[in-house]
Design a protein around this motif. Structure first.
Motif, PDB file in Angstrom:
ATOM      1  N   SER A  52       0.832  -1.199   0.000  1.00 26.40           N
ATOM      2  CA  SER A  52       0.000   0.000   0.000  1.00 26.40           C
ATOM      3  C   SER A  52       0.865   1.247   0.000  1.00 26.40           C
ATOM      4  O   SER A  52       1.902   1.296   0.658  1.00 26.40           O
ATOM      5  CB  SER A  52      -0.887   0.015   1.248  1.00 26.40           C
ATOM      6  N   ALA A  53       0.397   2.261  -0.711  1.00 24.69           N
ATOM      7  CA  ALA A  53       1.054   3.571  -0.667  1.00 24.69           C
ATOM      8  C   ALA A  53       0.466   4.418   0.444  1.00 24.69           C
ATOM      9  O   ALA A  53       0.890   5.543   0.683  1.00 24.69           O
ATOM     10  CB  ALA A  53       0.853   4.267  -2.006  1.00 24.69           C
ATOM     11  N   ILE A  54      -0.561   3.881   1.115  1.00 26.38           N
ATOM     12  CA  ILE A  54      -1.417   4.711   1.954  1.00 26.38           C
ATOM     13  C   ILE A  54      -1.439   4.302   3.423  1.00 26.38           C
ATOM     14  O   ILE A  54      -1.407   5.156   4.307  1.00 26.38           O
ATOM     15  CB  ILE A  54      -2.869   4.654   1.416  1.00 26.38           C
TER      16      ILE A  54
ATOM     17  N   PHE B 212       0.865  -7.475  11.835  1.00 24.50           N
ATOM     18  CA  PHE B 212       0.719  -6.074  11.454  1.00 24.50           C
ATOM     19  C   PHE B 212       1.841  -5.734  10.475  1.00 24.50           C
ATOM     20  O   PHE B 212       2.996  -6.118  10.702  1.00 24.50           O
ATOM     21  CB  PHE B 212       0.819  -5.210  12.712  1.00 24.50           C
ATOM     22  N   LEU B 213       1.484  -5.047   9.393  1.00 24.09           N
ATOM     23  CA  LEU B 213       2.495  -4.659   8.409  1.00 24.09           C
ATOM     24  C   LEU B 213       2.352  -3.190   8.069  1.00 24.09           C
ATOM     25  O   LEU B 213       1.306  -2.756   7.559  1.00 24.09           O
ATOM     26  CB  LEU B 213       2.347  -5.441   7.104  1.00 24.09           C
ATOM     27  N   GLY B 214       3.397  -2.421   8.327  1.00 27.90           N
ATOM     28  CA  GLY B 214       3.438  -1.059   7.837  1.00 27.90           C
ATOM     29  C   GLY B 214       3.611  -1.074   6.329  1.00 27.90           C
ATOM     30  O   GLY B 214       4.050  -2.081   5.752  1.00 27.90           O
ATOM     31  N   ALA B 215       3.280   0.029   5.672  1.00 30.55           N
ATOM     32  CA  ALA B 215       3.470   0.120   4.226  1.00 30.55           C
ATOM     33  C   ALA B 215       4.937  -0.151   3.906  1.00 30.55           C
ATOM     34  O   ALA B 215       5.829   0.451   4.498  1.00 30.55           O
ATOM     35  CB  ALA B 215       3.060   1.502   3.741  1.00 30.55           C
ATOM     36  N   GLY B 216       5.173  -1.091   3.002  1.00 25.89           N
ATOM     37  CA  GLY B 216       6.537  -1.433   2.603  1.00 25.89           C
ATOM     38  C   GLY B 216       7.097  -2.634   3.335  1.00 25.89           C
ATOM     39  O   GLY B 216       8.071  -3.236   2.885  1.00 25.89           O
TER      40      GLY B 216
END
Ligand code: CU
Length: 482
Positions: free
Chosen positions: A252-254, A286-290
């Motif tokens: 995600s970019a968001i 949980f995954l942050g963007a990237g």
């Protein structure tokens, strides 16, 4: 031959007349029978418009690689040099970034670092040595600013799996699942609950908060895993007793995301592609963007389940996939997992096997609501990009990087071309967890250690495209060891 020469050689246009002088310059011997113009690269990525059929009634148009979005899973061998031809059939120059690879700035695919772009309606050959082993990914690193049809808002993303040849193969199926949102729009009401919550003390909360109205942020209502919305496409078909290895990527970019598979525990074995010292059995991840998370799941609860976002609205808007046991036929089930804050430190160990840091780099993140007109702007140490020669590092030196997040958002921070080791999250110490991206909790703090082992420019930035575009980035200048 220097790396720069190799790149020149690789990047030149495939026209015979231009070829010979360059070859002569570099002194490279090229058999006449196999002129470079006809030599085939190991991989080819073609950037062009694509359609993505999320489900039968929802087909979107975007830009992708090789006719699909996500692009193909590229498998590479650690340490074995590869060539990649990137052909750009679009009207704008593009950058293909190799996220998580330890490679020279010239091929890192980042304009800020001086990597050459792939010209519009042109092409460029990149030569790189893949590494380290693990789950990496490639994506556009173009700036988007207020154009939601550019950069990482498009379908330009895909996995690269770098193999070290030592996969013990303790699984029955290996799946690459990228979490995505589509059709982004500007909004003043970000009503998602993307699990930014934590129970830690808010160490970096400023005594006086800026209460100016927020600028517009980027939102989405359309989601998928890989190229399919929940309920369309084939289910993941399993048998009782199987072991699934799933490599997740939040492309995600968001937004940051939380994922669960009801009725099953996920054993987290690697973060950002790097094996963790202490694997953990969890109800959700949980995954942050990237970020990437590799999990192993024992298929020990027959039924038909939804693997997907823990947020109802997002899951029901597409972010999920059905997991179907053989012989089971019923409606896919969802059960909310127990709430638990995400804590990177549980995957770590007490002492690092790497040398202690020699110097400390302090960073403070701030948001200026509406600082960029319609949008917010973002500051590192009180300044937006560029930070003229503020971060001057020396090759070979081990640094401690302290990130103080004085904003009310969690930011997935990424440092290009380096691996960092988590040292402390909100006051909790850890060691041995190697990553290239870390979510710095809202009003919280993350501290990482890394060795500046890549000379040249390395970009340090928030992986949310809008934040990066509006100031949330800085260049680390690493001077070559003498
Ligand atoms: Cu951010």
């Amino acid at each position: 031959m220097k790396r720069r020469d190799l790149l020149k050689l690789g990047g030149m246009t495939l026209v015979g007349a231009a070829r010979l002088p360059l070859l002569a310059q570099t002194g490279m011997k090229m058999p006449l029978a196999a002129p470079l113009a006809e030599s085939k690269a190991d991989y080819t990525l073609r950037i062009a418009p694509v359609t993505v059929e999320l489900d039968r009634s929802h087909i979107i148009s975007t830009i992708g690689y090789n006719g699909t979005a996500p692009g193909p899973v590229l498998r590479m061998r650690e340490g074995k040099p590869v060539s990649v031809d990137v052909i750009n059939d679009t009207d704008t120059p593009e950058f293909v970034h190799w996220h998580g690879m330890l490679i020279p700035a010239e091929v890192d695919g980042t304009g800020e670092e001086g990597s050459p772009p792939v010209p519009s309606h042109g092409q460029r050959r990149f030569q790189l040595t893949p590494g380290p082993a693990g789950s990496r990914w490639y994506h556009s690193h173009a700036m988007a600013m207020d154009d939601l049809h550019k950069g990482s808002y498009t379908g330009q993303f895909g996995f690269v799996y770098v193999d070290d040849g030592n996969d013990p193969g303790h699984y029955d199926q290996e799946l690459f699942l990228a979490l995505r949102d589509w059709e982004p729009f500007f909004t003043s009401t970000m009503e998602d609950d993307d699990d930014d919550t934590h129970n830690d003390p808010v160490l970096e909360k400023p005594p006086v908060l800026n209460t100016d109205p927020n600028g517009l942020e980027v939102g989405s209502m359309t989601y998928s895993i890989n190229d399919k919305a929940l309920g369309s496409g084939e289910p993941i078909r399993v048998r009782e007793g199987q072991r699934l290895l799933i490599r997740f990527l939040n492309a995600s970019a968001i937004e940051n995301r939380r994922i669960a598979l009801p009725g099953h525990k996920m054993k987290v074995i690697a973060l950002d592609g790097n094996p963790v010292p202490t694997p953990q059995m969890l109800d959700s991840i949980f995954l942050g963007a990237g970020e990437r998370v590799d999990v192993v799941i024992e298929m020990n609860h027959p039924g038909v389940w939804i693997l997907g976002s823990t947020e109802k609205m997002i899951r029901e808007s597409g972010l999920g996939v059905v997991v179907e046991y053989a012989g089971q036929h019923r409606q896919p089930q969802w059960i909310d997992p127990p709430k638990a804050p995400w804590d990177y430190t549980i995957f770590g160990t007490s002492t690092s096997s790497l040398p202690p840091p020699q110097q400390t780099i302090e960073t403070v993140f701030e948001k200026i609501p509406g600082g960029a007109g319609k949008f917010n702007s973002w500051l590192i140490n009180g300044k937006p990009y560029p930070h003229e020669r503020e971060f001057m590092l020396q090759q070979g030196v081990r640094y401690r990087l302290v990130m103080r997040n004085r904003t009310d958002d969690a930011h997935p921070m990424h440092l290009h071309r380096h691996l960092w080791e988590l040292a402390e999250i909100n006051g909790k110490k850890t060691a041995g967890v190697l990553k290239d991206t870390v979510v710095v909790p809202y009003y919280g703090r993350a501290t990482v250690d890394f060795t500046a082992d890549q000379p040249g420019l390395s970009l340090f930035h928030c992986h949310l495209q809008q934040h990066m575009d509006y100031g949330f980035k800085a260049l680390f200048h690493v001077s070559e060891a003498l």
